[in-house]
Design an enzyme around this catalytic site. Structure first.
Site, PDB file in Angstrom:
ATOM      1  N   ASN A  53       9.271   3.876   3.444  1.00 41.26           N
ATOM      2  CA  ASN A  53       9.137   3.494   4.849  1.00 41.26           C
ATOM      3  C   ASN A  53      10.439   2.855   5.305  1.00 41.26           C
ATOM      4  OD1 ASN A  53       6.261   2.983   3.551  1.00 41.26           O
ATOM      5  ND2 ASN A  53       5.993   3.456   5.701  1.00 41.26           N
ATOM      6  N   HIS A  59       9.260   6.871   8.130  1.00 39.48           N
ATOM      7  CA  HIS A  59       9.909   6.874   6.809  1.00 39.48           C
ATOM      8  C   HIS A  59      11.390   7.186   7.011  1.00 39.48           C
ATOM      9  CE1 HIS A  59       6.493   6.629   3.896  1.00 39.48           C
ATOM     10  NE2 HIS A  59       5.837   6.769   5.031  1.00 39.48           N
ATOM     11  N   ARG A 118       0.846  -1.203   0.000  1.00 39.27           N
ATOM     12  CA  ARG A 118       0.000   0.000   0.000  1.00 39.27           C
ATOM     13  C   ARG A 118       0.885   1.259   0.000  1.00 39.27           C
ATOM     14  NH1 ARG A 118      -0.642   4.683   2.585  1.00 39.27           N
ATOM     15  NH2 ARG A 118      -0.476   3.673   4.628  1.00 39.27           N
ATOM     16  N   ASP A 119       1.502   1.556   1.103  1.00 43.85           N
ATOM     17  CA  ASP A 119       2.308   2.790   1.188  1.00 43.85           C
ATOM     18  C   ASP A 119       3.441   2.763   0.163  1.00 43.85           C
ATOM     19  OD1 ASP A 119       2.938   5.282   2.146  1.00 43.85           O
ATOM     20  OD2 ASP A 119       3.507   4.649   4.148  1.00 43.85           O
ATOM     21  N   HIS A 175       4.864   4.749  12.694  1.00 48.64           N
ATOM     22  CA  HIS A 175       5.040   4.587  11.242  1.00 48.64           C
ATOM     23  C   HIS A 175       6.128   5.569  10.818  1.00 48.64           C
ATOM     24  CE1 HIS A 175       3.177   4.206   7.072  1.00 48.64           C
ATOM     25  NE2 HIS A 175       3.773   5.364   6.940  1.00 48.64           N
ATOM     26  N   CYS A 178       5.335   9.170  -0.640  1.00 49.65           N
ATOM     27  CA  CYS A 178       3.938   9.560  -0.495  1.00 49.65           C
ATOM     28  C   CYS A 178       3.627  10.564  -1.584  1.00 49.65           C
ATOM     29  CB  CYS A 178       3.654  10.160   0.882  1.00 49.65           C
ATOM     30  SG  CYS A 178       1.980  10.810   1.003  1.00 49.65           S
TER      31      CYS A 178
HETATM   32  N1  COA Z   1     -13.110   5.132  -3.235  1.00 49.64           N
HETATM   33  C1  COA Z   1     -13.382   5.245  -4.535  1.00 49.64           C
HETATM   34  N2  COA Z   1     -13.918   6.341  -5.095  1.00 49.64           N
HETATM   35  C2  COA Z   1     -14.189   7.368  -4.272  1.00 49.64           C
HETATM   36  C3  COA Z   1     -13.935   7.331  -2.912  1.00 49.64           C
HETATM   37  C4  COA Z   1     -13.366   6.155  -2.388  1.00 49.64           C
HETATM   38  N3  COA Z   1     -13.064   6.028  -1.097  1.00 49.64           N
HETATM   39  N4  COA Z   1     -14.303   8.488  -2.360  1.00 49.64           N
HETATM   40  C5  COA Z   1     -14.787   9.258  -3.350  1.00 49.64           C
HETATM   41  N5  COA Z   1     -14.712   8.591  -4.507  1.00 49.64           N
HETATM   42  C6  COA Z   1     -15.117   9.039  -5.843  1.00 49.64           C
HETATM   43  C7  COA Z   1     -16.492   9.670  -5.850  1.00 49.64           C
HETATM   44  O1  COA Z   1     -17.476   8.670  -6.008  1.00 49.64           O
HETATM   45  C8  COA Z   1     -16.406  10.588  -7.038  1.00 49.64           C
HETATM   46  O2  COA Z   1     -16.505   9.816  -8.226  1.00 49.64           O
HETATM   47  P1  COA Z   1     -17.071  10.440  -9.602  1.00 49.64           P
HETATM   48  O3  COA Z   1     -16.127  11.544  -9.978  1.00 49.64           O
HETATM   49  O4  COA Z   1     -17.040   9.284 -10.531  1.00 49.64           O
HETATM   50  O5  COA Z   1     -18.428  10.922  -9.231  1.00 49.64           O
HETATM   51  C9  COA Z   1     -14.981  11.098  -6.962  1.00 49.64           C
HETATM   52  O6  COA Z   1     -14.241  10.103  -6.234  1.00 49.64           O
HETATM   53  C10 COA Z   1     -14.858  12.431  -6.263  1.00 49.64           C
HETATM   54  O7  COA Z   1     -15.491  12.361  -5.005  1.00 49.64           O
HETATM   55  P2  COA Z   1     -15.340  13.484  -3.886  1.00 49.64           P
HETATM   56  O8  COA Z   1     -16.077  13.054  -2.679  1.00 49.64           O
HETATM   57  O9  COA Z   1     -15.645  14.823  -4.503  1.00 49.64           O
HETATM   58  O10 COA Z   1     -13.822  13.360  -3.560  1.00 49.64           O
HETATM   59  P3  COA Z   1     -12.585  14.296  -3.915  1.00 49.64           P
HETATM   60  O11 COA Z   1     -12.418  14.463  -5.381  1.00 49.64           O
HETATM   61  O12 COA Z   1     -12.622  15.496  -3.030  1.00 49.64           O
HETATM   62  O13 COA Z   1     -11.402  13.329  -3.429  1.00 49.64           O
HETATM   63  C11 COA Z   1     -10.734  11.582  -1.932  1.00 49.64           C
HETATM   64  C12 COA Z   1     -11.328  12.946  -2.078  1.00 49.64           C
HETATM   65  C13 COA Z   1     -10.500  11.343  -0.467  1.00 49.64           C
HETATM   66  C14 COA Z   1     -11.687  10.516  -2.465  1.00 49.64           C
HETATM   67  C15 COA Z   1      -9.414  11.482  -2.738  1.00 49.64           C
HETATM   68  O14 COA Z   1      -8.651  12.634  -2.510  1.00 49.64           O
HETATM   69  C16 COA Z   1      -8.610  10.276  -2.378  1.00 49.64           C
HETATM   70  O15 COA Z   1      -8.980   9.147  -2.689  1.00 49.64           O
HETATM   71  N6  COA Z   1      -7.453  10.460  -1.729  1.00 49.64           N
HETATM   72  C17 COA Z   1      -6.611   9.365  -1.336  1.00 49.64           C
HETATM   73  C18 COA Z   1      -5.464   9.892  -0.588  1.00 49.64           C
HETATM   74  C19 COA Z   1      -4.470   8.795  -0.252  1.00 49.64           C
HETATM   75  O16 COA Z   1      -4.650   7.617  -0.460  1.00 49.64           O
HETATM   76  N7  COA Z   1      -3.349   9.233   0.274  1.00 49.64           N
HETATM   77  C20 COA Z   1      -2.253   8.410   0.549  1.00 49.64           C
HETATM   78  C21 COA Z   1      -2.140   7.872   1.893  1.00 49.64           C
HETATM   79  S1  COA Z   1      -2.201   8.882   3.274  1.00 49.64           S
HETATM   80 ZN    ZN Z   2       3.757   6.419   5.101  1.00 46.95          ZN
END
Ligand code: COA
Ligand code: ZN
Length: 298
Positions: free
Chosen positions: A246, A206, A13-14, A204, A237
């Protein structure tokens, strides 16, 4: 009997989420198979995030449906309630949620304010408690933020107090960009272990500034017994500029076992998993002791 240190393996994942090379679902399943063989007690399989935000993690639902049978806890990162629900539907019952200690990091990572992120985290924690799902709540950038700089210890202690009221299965202090040092780690973890005991805490780290292992040691000295680590030191990240991998699982295992703790990991199997990972990524991976460890188990 030696005291146990619990390692959660987060390379799948990370580690993978930060790679320019995107592995296929089949490759990720094969990698998880190799990692499960190491005897690690906890294994993070991916994340239920927006595929637009992190394309490397798309297909985690398919992976969840094809996990090797093994006596270990599979977990996944979820960024919001939608991710929580998707993970539960996929049969995952241990989730990681990441809440950053600073405003800017939350905005960059999940596009929410600090307060909104905490409210969302509390909602997930309360629902998970009612539904019997374990949550590991990560306090990200707990020492330094790439956008806001040094983070005050007192702020982190307050944030931990706030989250602990919602009873996470584990509260993880995360040095997301690898900027902590053993003195600040010891100071913070000592206070937290005093207050909450070691069972519900973890770290955790890095290895950006080569202090990953020193920080693990400082946390061990403060009583922490649960750590994340990534096979081969794979990581980074995408939302934290400059973050490196990590702390490598093989280095953490070597450190812990050399000072008398038991991790339950099989080093030759772990090195095999690192070799597979290197082949898949197309670049050699390995912790700081990789050459020496490889010679030992040759
Ligand atoms: N899994 C899959 N799709 C998701 C989701 C999830 N957990 N949460 C939201 N979505 C989808 C929505 O359904 C929407 O889809 P569409 O465009 O087809 O309608 C789209 O993503 C946007 O949704 P919204 O609620 O407006 O989210 P956003 O664009 O503000 O993005 C996150 C927010 C959290 C979903 C996004 O930034 C994200 O996935 N970040 C992950 C960060 C991460 O993993 N960081 C690394 C580790 S710390
Ligand atoms: Zn990390």
């Amino acid at each position: 009997m030696a005291e146990r240190v619990i390692i959660k393996e987060v390379a799948a994942r990370d580690g993978l989420q930060a790679q320019p090379k995107h592995l296929t679902v089949e490759q990720r399943i094969a990698l998880l198979g190799a990692l499960a063989e190491t005897g690690v007690p906890e294994l993070e399989i991916g994340s239920f995030v927006s595929p637009k935000a992190v394309p490397q993690m798309s297909g985690t639902d398919e992976i969840a449906a094809n996990l090797p049978l093994a006596h270990l806890t599979y977990s996944a990162l979820v960024p919001n309630m939608k991710g929580y629900e998707l993970a539960v539907m996929a049969g995952i019952r241990s989730h990681a949620i990441a809440l950053a200690a600073t405003e800017e990091m939350n905005q960059n990572n999940i596009r929410k304010s600090l307060e909104d992120t905490f409210v969302m985290g509390e909602e997930i924690l309360d629902r998970a408690a009612a539904e019997g799902i374990d949550i590991h709540a990560y306090l990200a950038v707990a020492f330094e933020c790439p956008y806001e700089g040094a983070v005050e210890e007192s702020l982190v202690l307050e944030q931990v107090d706030r989250l602990m009221q919602h009873r996470p299965a584990r509260l993880m202090i995360a040095d997301t960009i690898g900027a902590a040092n053993p003195a600040v780690v010891h100071s913070m973890m000592n206070k937290l272990v005093d207050r909450y005991g070691p069972e519900r805490l973890g770290c955790h780290f890095h290895d950006t500034r080569a202090m990953g292992l020193a920080n693990v040691y400082a946390a061990l000295q403060a009583g922490v017994r649960q750590f994340d680590a990534s096979a081969g030191g794979l990581g980074g990240c995408p939302f934290a500029p400059g973050a490196k991998g990590n702390v490598a699982t093989e280095d953490v295992v070597m450190l812990c076992e050399s000072i008398g703790y038991d991790t339950g990991l099989n080093m030759p199997k772990l090195l095999e998993a690192v070799a597979l990972l290197s082949e898949m990524i197309g670049a050699p991976q390995g912790g700081r002791a990789h050459t020496w460890l490889s010679k030992q188990s040759a």
